[in-house]
Enzyme design. Structure first.
Site, PDB file in Angstrom:
ATOM      1  N   ASP A 170      37.587  40.687  50.246  1.00 46.79           N
ATOM      2  CA  ASP A 170      37.060  39.645  51.136  1.00 46.79           C
ATOM      3  C   ASP A 170      37.606  39.849  52.547  1.00 46.79           C
ATOM      4  O   ASP A 170      38.636  40.502  52.740  1.00 46.79           O
ATOM      5  CB  ASP A 170      37.490  38.261  50.640  1.00 46.79           C
ATOM      6  CG  ASP A 170      36.930  37.955  49.269  1.00 46.79           C
ATOM      7  OD1 ASP A 170      35.898  38.540  48.912  1.00 46.79           O
ATOM      8  OD2 ASP A 170      37.541  37.128  48.566  1.00 46.79           O
TER       9      ASP A 170
HETATM   10  N1  URA Z   1      39.289  38.758  44.367  1.00 47.25           N
HETATM   11  C1  URA Z   1      39.011  37.906  45.371  1.00 47.25           C
HETATM   12  O1  URA Z   1      38.825  36.720  45.157  1.00 47.25           O
HETATM   13  N2  URA Z   1      38.933  38.420  46.594  1.00 47.25           N
HETATM   14  C2  URA Z   1      39.159  39.707  46.897  1.00 47.25           C
HETATM   15  O2  URA Z   1      39.094  40.108  48.064  1.00 47.25           O
HETATM   16  C3  URA Z   1      39.453  40.589  45.840  1.00 47.25           C
HETATM   17  C4  URA Z   1      39.520  40.083  44.574  1.00 47.25           C
END
Ligand code: URA
Length: 264
Positions: free
Chosen positions: A121
């Protein structure tokens, strides 16, 4: 049906596996087409000991000895690197809805064909692998291969032994589908026990998976960092925003993790 004459068949066979010099050297990161053209015109490129001044010259790079300004180039089909992603960058190679992670790469690691291995993310930090090998990417991200992803997680509320049990049993569903068992470590640092700071190892990569797993337990992720992907760990000395090529051993370990015998 298409019929080829004998000379056409001969020409086809002769050119099999051959590519233009500027394409080959561009793939190996020597420079832009223009720069390679200039190097060739200056007589600085040799193929099997012969100076090649025409950047459209075709040959099979897997068989040739290529030198640029007296330095031998190792031919490689695929490329691999790791990046310590900072928050604020999107896991994309295109400039669409934010600054892409490729904006962090130094000039010598820039290429048009990088593909990120899984997504982090925008606000997640840590280890992101990039490759140009589509089959490796597919296997590393497909749940069938159960490649582990290890996250350091900071939480709004303390994690509990119940969370450990629920995650380990695979008792959680996301989007109506059961999750694979995951390991939650309540005290990743035994010298500084802190129930707000945990480590989670998962074997698939659903959308926002870690955040949604803790949300399903009534908790909230306040900070997330990927510290390992399969056999590759984020090196302690790779600064945030830093990147480097994978070593031959690291590449080999990745291929082995997904049942492929050798790095190509
Ligand atoms: N899980 C998440 O919620 N976000 C990420 O960036 C990676 C794994």
């Amino acid at each position: 049906m298409i019929f080829l004459s004998a000379p056409e068949i001969g020409g086809f066979l002769f050119n099999m596996g051959k590519e233009r010099l500027d394409k080959i050297l561009g793939h190996l990161g020597v420079g832009t087409r223009k720069e390679i053209h200039r190097l060739a015109r200056a007589g600085l490129i040799t193929v099997d000991g012969e100076i090649i001044t025409d950047s459209a010259f075709k040959f099979d790079p897997s068989l040739a000895r290529i030198e640029v300004a007296g330095e031998r180039l190792e031919y490689q089909t695929y490329f691999y690197l790791m990046l310590n992603k900072p928050a604020g960058y999107i896991t994309s190679t295109k400039d669409r809805d934010g600054i892409p992670i490729t904006a962090l790469l130094p000039e010598e690691l820039q290429r048009d064909d990088w593909m990120p291995v899984g997504r982090l993310d925008k606000d997640t930090e840590g280890l992101l692998l990039l490759t140009t090998d589509g089959e490796l990417l597919h296997r590393l991200t497909h749940p069938r291969w159960k490649v582990t992803k290890r996250y350091y997680v900071e939480l709004a509320r303390p994690a509990t032994p119940d969370d450990v049990a629920v995650f380990a049993a695979g008792d959680l569903e996301l989007d109506g589908e059961a999750l694979q068992p995951a390991e939650l470590h309540l005290s990743p640092d035994p010298y500084k026990p802190d129930p707000y700071k945990v480590e989670l190892v998962i074997r698939e990569g659903r959308f926002h998976q870690v955040k949604r797993m803790f949300a399903a337990r009534g908790n909230e992720v306040t900070y997330l960092k990927r510290v390992a992907f399969g056999p590759i760990w984020l090196p302690a000395d790779l600064p945030l925003g830093g990147s480097r090529k994978l070593t031959a051993e690291e590449t080999q370990a990745l291929y082995h993790a997904v049942g492929l015998a050798n790095a190509k």
